[in-house]
Design an enzyme around this catalytic site. Structure first.
Site, PDB file in Angstrom:
ATOM      1  N   ASP A  26      11.935 -18.120  12.570  1.00 29.51           N
ATOM      2  CA  ASP A  26      10.794 -18.729  13.243  1.00 29.51           C
ATOM      3  C   ASP A  26      10.972 -20.232  13.403  1.00 29.51           C
ATOM      4  O   ASP A  26      10.246 -20.881  14.152  1.00 29.51           O
ATOM      5  CB  ASP A  26       9.498 -18.514  12.437  1.00 29.51           C
ATOM      6  CG  ASP A  26       8.964 -17.104  12.602  1.00 29.51           C
ATOM      7  OD1 ASP A  26       9.207 -16.515  13.669  1.00 29.51           O
ATOM      8  OD2 ASP A  26       8.319 -16.614  11.665  1.00 29.51           O
ATOM      9  N   GLU A  47      -2.792  -0.453   0.285  1.00 27.90           N
ATOM     10  CA  GLU A  47      -2.294   0.780   0.901  1.00 27.90           C
ATOM     11  C   GLU A  47      -2.569   1.970  -0.013  1.00 27.90           C
ATOM     12  O   GLU A  47      -3.070   3.007   0.422  1.00 27.90           O
ATOM     13  CB  GLU A  47      -0.784   0.699   1.164  1.00 27.90           C
ATOM     14  CG  GLU A  47      -0.381  -0.187   2.321  1.00 27.90           C
ATOM     15  CD  GLU A  47      -0.037  -1.599   1.873  1.00 27.90           C
ATOM     16  OE1 GLU A  47      -0.432  -1.968   0.740  1.00 27.90           O
ATOM     17  OE2 GLU A  47       0.605  -2.334   2.643  1.00 27.90           O
ATOM     18  N   ALA A  60      11.475  -3.900  -4.648  1.00 26.01           N
ATOM     19  CA  ALA A  60      12.129  -4.218  -3.383  1.00 26.01           C
ATOM     20  C   ALA A  60      13.422  -3.442  -3.224  1.00 26.01           C
ATOM     21  O   ALA A  60      13.867  -3.197  -2.112  1.00 26.01           O
ATOM     22  CB  ALA A  60      12.395  -5.712  -3.299  1.00 26.01           C
ATOM     23  N   THR A  72      14.093  -0.213  -4.668  1.00 23.83           N
ATOM     24  CA  THR A  72      13.873   1.230  -4.475  1.00 23.83           C
ATOM     25  C   THR A  72      13.044   1.510  -3.232  1.00 23.83           C
ATOM     26  O   THR A  72      13.168   2.543  -2.608  1.00 23.83           O
ATOM     27  CB  THR A  72      13.156   1.841  -5.686  1.00 23.83           C
ATOM     28  OG1 THR A  72      11.898   1.169  -5.837  1.00 23.83           O
ATOM     29  CG2 THR A  72      13.967   1.673  -6.949  1.00 23.83           C
ATOM     30  N   ASP A 128       0.546 -14.125  15.051  1.00 25.74           N
ATOM     31  CA  ASP A 128       1.242 -12.929  14.607  1.00 25.74           C
ATOM     32  C   ASP A 128       0.219 -11.832  14.406  1.00 25.74           C
ATOM     33  O   ASP A 128      -0.862 -12.080  13.894  1.00 25.74           O
ATOM     34  CB  ASP A 128       1.948 -13.202  13.270  1.00 25.74           C
ATOM     35  CG  ASP A 128       3.305 -13.830  13.503  1.00 25.74           C
ATOM     36  OD1 ASP A 128       3.855 -13.644  14.613  1.00 25.74           O
ATOM     37  OD2 ASP A 128       3.807 -14.501  12.590  1.00 25.74           O
ATOM     38  N   MET A 172      10.056   2.371  -2.974  1.00 24.10           N
ATOM     39  CA  MET A 172       9.087   3.460  -3.080  1.00 24.10           C
ATOM     40  C   MET A 172       8.378   3.335  -4.423  1.00 24.10           C
ATOM     41  O   MET A 172       8.814   2.606  -5.304  1.00 24.10           O
ATOM     42  CB  MET A 172       9.778   4.816  -2.959  1.00 24.10           C
ATOM     43  CG  MET A 172      10.893   5.039  -3.936  1.00 24.10           C
ATOM     44  SD  MET A 172      11.726   6.588  -3.549  1.00 24.10           S
ATOM     45  CE  MET A 172      12.900   6.652  -4.868  1.00 24.10           C
ATOM     46  N   SER A 173       7.262   4.019  -4.508  1.00 21.10           N
ATOM     47  CA  SER A 173       6.556   4.031  -5.784  1.00 21.10           C
ATOM     48  C   SER A 173       6.102   5.466  -6.037  1.00 21.10           C
ATOM     49  O   SER A 173       6.253   6.328  -5.183  1.00 21.10           O
ATOM     50  CB  SER A 173       5.351   3.080  -5.714  1.00 21.10           C
ATOM     51  OG  SER A 173       4.436   3.551  -4.751  1.00 21.10           O
TER      52      SER A 173
END
Lengths: 563, 694
Positions: free
Chosen positions: B534, B361, B391, B393, B320, B395-396
């Site tokens: 998978d 990030e 999970a 929303t 992957d 966004m932070s």
């Protein structure tokens, strides 16, 4: 011809033979040679078989066993009733039961161990109709099994490995008959005897004696006995007899004929598996060991005879000429006998019993290596492939992959079968030799005491167990005991390798082909050659070292002292 | 792992600490831990029982030989026959010791795990909604249990309600907690792990006694260890090499008689034991156990030994992209303004929103802002509130000094700004789409109702990965990168990483088709996977490594589970598989090569009386018949002990071509195998001579 020139010429003609005969044989067994199809077709119809009716390995093996057993029974019968059959100018009686049994087993198994003197025991009919016929078909059986095993490698996901009847018919028709016919004409042209007129009686008025000089169809028999790596000649003296081996050229021709098929079949292998390099690798394995043994044995025979030296006799010449034809000389004779012991042919042009201890060691150990360098017709290749599988397995482990040979994974079943094939010969030879030296019937047959006598017995059973047929002599082997023991030796030595080889063919053919990568152990590389040579030498060396230590080695270390 | 808009749950995902591998199961004990050694000594005597020995044909022959020499020693007691008997027995014990020590570490780990299992208590939810407390071991399939912060999950199951952070370090050794929630690919929980927050309701999916923990105990302990195909094949070869020497030795007795010598039975047995491949026979099972153990040390559980061997044979690796070839976390690469905003303004807002964001990030945004515009990290006053990623929303952001800044998935941020009365600038959607199409991830930044711009997060190829692939290529392994990206992006990354091939826009079906086509060519395929989709491919692959973070379906379909959930591990697994076979091959070669010297030691001396000439073969100049035989037997026994560390650690593996590996091993173990016993036997003979015993 000097020794060096002989050797060089042999290498050149064999290289050419390898090239042409090898690819011709591949074409024959792939059905691309058809010029005798008009003979094949009616025979297939009669047998209700044909190239399209392929067999599983079991069917193939069954056909082979039935075929051999039928010839065994028929041949035994014919030997027993030869007195009532035609072509018997000497009015020879029935071959005795034990001897008849030993003889027919010997010829069916491509061994040609002879506990009889041909000219004094066998009628012309027996020589031609029983023994020579076997010299063709037993060689064809060997070739057929080798080709079947090659098909195991060349095919993928296949349930069949060819058709036994087709394979032996083609081997005889397209390969053995034409070569031995042409070679026979050359031999007869050189002066080999070929007649059905019976022996001649010559009265020598000077000495007042009448000599009987045996004759017979020796020339053509000599031709197939060499092409088919049989080695059982018409005369007791075999190829030391000038009627069978009249000139230096025939001596050379006999060596060439013996080596031609076992050597060329490596090219056939390469062609059929579509990688000539793989064939060359096996050829190199054969050539290296063969070369080593030629060097060792000819050197040993080029030394003075230690027994003569020990007796205090001044020797002028350096080589050991005892028991050798002066016209061939010590080194060329040694070369000849090495070609015969390493091909499972077993013909001789000099007396092995009179070889120097180390020369005899060279001949004996040549057989102990399992007859793979190059070995008999077909049997050399299939036995060498069995060794190669063991080499690939160990080598493959050492590179960290499930071992593969020509894309075929070598797994438990293959190792088991290859193990059986490797185990059979040493086990049979050692156990039967132990039996022989432990019983009075066995011990009393050896004409010498001490290590040399031991070597004589060991040699006889090694030769028969390897289906070679080379006789060291010096042993009275025509006894009920040795006839039966030898027959068991030959049957096990042949079929206990041949059947696993066919099973191997079946199991390999059924496998898919895995593609090679740089992570695969390369089976056409010098490393593979080295490893396979190692396996052949180590298996032979480790199993027979103690036995040879007590035979020729001790004899050599005793500097010719007799016991 | 299927990349979500934001990669994994930021900060909680395991990829963040992929490099620093803590140990869970594999609380590393030294190979020769004192406690393990002690237990192994006891075990090596216990394993003398014929029922256990018969499984190993080589050592069984040694045991039978010992019985024969013991009988002989009792009948005709001499110091020599007793010494031989003792050393033959020691040979068997040393072999047992090797096996016991290989099992030792696994046993110790199993004990720890077992303790964990027996102490857990479960809160079972009854049909009427009430709870009852039961021991975890009584739970069966489809029971419903409740776990709250601080509880240990009693058994394997699926979260049917709620979301929680779970500490899986007991199983995986990974200290960072992971999120488990109902529905989707993150619903599986494992017995023995600890719930850190919230409350979840779990439906048990494992039968009693068949939980992951139970399987793990079985695996590390090697309780149900079966011989692997290659081990079976090698055992057959070793049996052949054993059987062949029986007639050699027996016939020698007959040959001796012919030469008017009688070889004592004790000497014959000693010779037989020296010739049969005892070195590899003794160490074979230890090598296998140690190989499995090495995987455990890498935090991989192989559910079958067959899979470990297959790993060595793999010719195609499906990897992957995310997490394996590229860092699982994408890095900020540019700030792209929308509307009238400038690049700098985007950078400022993005930096502010990311200051308290500890995810890779987030950090990468701060770093980029500093690089591009020299924006320094600011100390935030007390008046700020960090809004963490969730999970739901997606966004932070941060609320500071009356400003509310958010960054996150495009649709989520757009909705957020629209809710506050903003309007989506016309150039936003095309920009987001362009970034996405290039294989990067767009993070939209907004302040209140105003969308300011987009942060482009780009894939970063892992450092050193292309060297790994180069090594794979040398070993003859083809690497295929599997990604959901479009072909253009995928090819660009593939080129940078140096993989051989790419499967772009991969669907589970495409993956499956690729595996099947490779297998049709006869190749063995390895892959990693974690999602339920998978599972079919994992089952189809010859080596399927399921990530422990993955679904139960994935874990059941694969034949290995990686507790670290680090897809790069596949490369290690291949090496361990190869190393296992190489160790076996090398020791087999060594064992066979040893025979040469043993012959030279024993054969000349036993016929010395009849044939004194054979002395010429006694090239080691061994002192006497008895000392020669003793030395060979002692060497044969001691070499087993000497090679135990090698058997357990494995022969050193180098990623290079087969030809090169073979050359190296033939030299070391083939030639070494011939030379070593000459030296060893001579030394032992000198010592025996010095002590004056023989």
């Amino acid at each position: 011809m000097t020794f060096a020139a002989t050797l060089a010429a042999l290498v050149v003609v064999l290289a050419l033979t390898w090239r042409w005969l090898g690819s011709y044989m591949a074409a024959v067994f792939e059905g691309r040679v058809q010029f005798l199809a008009w003979i094949e077709r009616p025979l297939y119809r009669a047998l209700q078989t044909g190239p399209q009716r392929e067999q599983s390995w079991r069917r193939y093996a069954e056909s082979l066993v039935v075929f051999s057993a039928a010839f065994l029974g028929l041949g035994y019968l014919l030997l027993r009733v030869q007195g009532h059959l035609p072509l018997n100018p000497q009015h020879l009686g029935a071959v005795p039961p034990a001897l008849g049994f030993n003889t027919i087993v010997s010829f069916v198994t491509n061994t040609n161990w002879q506990n009889y003197g041909g000219e004094t025991t066998m009628s012309y009919f027996s020589q031609i109709g029983v023994l020579t016929v076997q010299q063709f078909v037993s060689a064809a059986v060997g070739i057929a099994v080798a080709i079947a095993l090659v098909r195991g490698f060349s095919r993928g996901n296949s349930a069949t490995i060819g058709n036994f009847w087709v394979d032996i018919l083609r081997a005889v028709l397209y390969i053995l008959l034409p070569i031995s016919f042409v070679a026979g004409i050359v031999l007869v042209g050189q002066g080999a005897v070929q007649t059905l007129a019976g022996p001649v009686h010559i009265h020598d008025p000077l000495n007042g004696v009448t000599q009987t000089i045996p004759r017979g169809p020796a020339g053509f028999m000599g031709s197939i006995m060499q092409v088919g790596t049989n080695g059982g000649g018409f005369f007791n003296a075999d190829l030391a007899h000038p009627f069978e081996n009249p000139t230096g050229l025939t001596n050379f021709l006999y060596m060439w004929l013996t080596l031609s098929i076992p050597v060329s079949i490596t090219h056939t292998f390469g062609k059929m598996v579509k990688s000539v390099r793989h064939g060359v690798a096996l050829l190199v394995v054969m050539a290296v060991i063969f070369g080593g043994w030629v060097a060792f044995t000819t050197y040993a025979e080029h030394q003075p005879n230690p027994a003569v030296a020990a007796a205090g006799v001044q020797q002028k010449q350096t080589g050991n000429t005892e028991g050798k034809e002066v016209r061939f000389g010590d080194t060329t004779s040694a070369l000849f006998n090495v070609t015969q012991t390493q091909t499972s042919d077993g013909a001789v042009d000099s007396a092995s019993d009179s070889y120097n201890p180390m020369g005899g060691f060279g001949l004996l150990t040549g057989m102990m290596l399992g007859e793979v360098t190059p070995g008999g017709d077909g049997s050399g290749l299939y036995t060498l492939l069995i060794y190669a599988i063991i080499a690939v397995f160990i080598g493959g482990l050492m590179v960290g992959r499930t071992p593969e040979y020509l894309g075929k994974k070598i797994q438990a079943r293959e190792v088991k079968l290859a193990g059986l094939g490797t185990l059979a010969m040493p086990l049979v030879v050692l156990v039967l030799t132990a039996v022989a030296v432990s019983l009075h019937a066995g011990r009393s047959a050896a004409l010498n005491a001490g290590p040399h006598g031991f070597t004589e017995i060991l040699y006889a059973l090694t030769s028969q167990g390897n289906n070679n047929g080379s006789a060291m002599a010096g042993i009275a082997a025509n006894s009920a005991f040795y006839n039966v023991l030898g027959a068991v030796d030959m049957l096990l030595g042949r079929f206990a390798i041949l059947i696993p080889a066919l099973a191997l063919a079946g199991s390999l053919a059924a496998k898919g082909v895995a593609p090679a990568s740089s992570g695969t152990f390369p089976t056409d590389s010098p490393m593979f050659v080295g490893l396979t040579i190692g396996v052949v030498l180590i298996v032979g060396g480790l199993t027979f070292f103690p036995a040879t230590a007590l035979g020729p080695i001790v004899e050599q270390l005793s500097h010719g002292r007799l016991f | 792992m299927v990349p979500t808009e934001l990669g994994t749950v930021a900060g909680l995902g395991p990829q963040g600490t992929g490099s620093s591998r803590a140990r869970g199961v594999a609380q590393a004990r030294s190979l020769f831990d004192r406690q393990i050694l002690g237990q192994a000594l006891v075990g090596s005597v216990r394993k003398l029982s014929p029922a256990m020995q018969v499984k190993n044909p080589v050592m069984f022959v040694v045991l039978v030989g010992t019985v024969v020499t013991a009988a002989e020693a009792v009948a005709h007691p001499t110091g020599f026959s007793w010494s031989i008997t003792v050393w033959l027995l020691l040979t068997v014990i040393f072999a047992n010791f090797a096996e016991a020590i290989a099992e030792g570490r696994g046993k110790a780990q199993a004990d720890t795990l077992r303790r964990m299992r027996s102490e857990t208590e479960a809160r079972r939810l009854l049909a009427d909604g009430s709870e009852e407390r039961v021991p975890a071991s009584t739970l069966t399939r489809d029971d419903i249990v409740v776990c709250q912060a601080g509880d240990i999950v009693p058994s394997d199951g699926e979260v049917v309600e709620g979301i929680a952070a779970v500490d899986e370090s007991a199983i995986t050794g990974e200290s960072a907690p992971v999120i488990r929630e109902s529905g989707g690919d993150r619903s599986a929980v494992t017995g023995g792990t600890k719930v850190l927050s919230d409350r979840i309701v779990v439906r048990i999916t494992a039968e009693r006694g068949k939980t992951f923990l139970d399987r793990m105990i079985g695996l590390v302990e090697g309780a149900n260890r079966q011989k692997t195909p290659n081990e079976v094949a090698l055992t057959i070869l070793l049996s052949v090499l054993t059987i062949v020497f029986i007639p050699v030795v027996v016939s020698l007795e007959a040959f001796g008689h012919f030469a008017a010598t009688s070889v004592p039975i004790v000497v014959l047995v000693a010779l037989l034991v020296c010739l049969i491949p005892t070195t590899i026979g003794a160490l074979l099972s230890a090598i296998g156990i140690a190989g499995m153990d090495r995987l455990v040390q890498h935090n991989v559980l192989a559910l079958s030994g067959r899979a470990v061997e297959a790993a060595g044979d793999v010719q195609t690796l499906l990897l992957d992209k995310t997490g394996t070839i590229t860092l699982g976390n994408r890095m900020a690469s540019s700030f792209l303004p929308v509307g009238d905003y400038s690049e700098r303004q985007v950078a400022e807002a993005a930096q502010l929103a990311s200051l308290a964001d500890e995810t890779p990030e987030g950090r990468s945004i701060v770093v980029l802002a500093k690089q591009r515009f020299g924006l320094r990290e600011r100390e935030l006053g007390d008046g700020h509130r960090f809004v963490p990623f969730s999970a739901t929303t997606r966004m932070s952001g941060i609320d500071v000094d009356g400003r509310a800044i958010r960054k996150g998935a495009a649709d989520a941020v757009k909705r957020w700004s629209t809710e506050q009365g903003g309007r989506t600038p016309a150039d936003l959607d095309p920009l987001v789409e362009r970034i996405a199409r290039a294989g990067s991830t767009p993070l939209v930044v907004a302040e209140g109702p105003h969308v300011i711009g987009v942060i482009e997060l780009k894939d970063v190829v892992k450092a050193g990965i292309s060297e790994k692939f180069e090594a794979m290529r040398r070993m003859g392994i083809r690497t295929v990168m599997v990604t959901g990206d479009n072909a253009l992006t995928a090819t660009a990354i593939a080129q940078e990483a140096g993989v051989d091939d790419v499967l772009a826009e991969a669907t589970p079906e495409a993956k499956m088709a690729l595996i099947k086509s490779e297998q049709a060519e006869g190749k063995l395929v390895a892959m990693t996977g974690d999602g339920t989709n998978d599972a079919p491919a994992l089952a189809q692959a010859d080596v399927g490594v399921a990530m422990n973070t993955g679904t139960t379906a994935a874990k059941e379909a694969g034949n290995m589970v990686d507790l670290d959930s680090n897809p790069t591990k596949l490369i290690d697994i291949v090496e361990i598989g190869k190393q296992l076979l190489i160790t076996r091959g090398a020791l087999t070669t060594f064992s066979i090569a040893n025979d040469v010297a043993k012959y030279f030691a024993i054969i000349p001396v036993i016929f010395e009386e009849t044939y004194p000439q054979l002395k010429a073969l006694n090239i080691m100049h061994l002192h006497s018949e008895m000392s020669a035989v003793m030395s060979a037997v002692i060497f044969n026994a001691l070499i087993i002990v000497a090679l135990i560390p090698l058997a357990l650690r494995g022969v050193r593996f180098r990623a290079t071509s087969a030809a090169a590996i073979l050359r190296r091993n033939v030299w070391i173990y083939g030639l070494g195998g011939i030379v070593a016993p000459f030296v060893g036997i001579k030394l032992i003979d000198l010592i025996l001579q010095a002590t004056g015993v023989f």
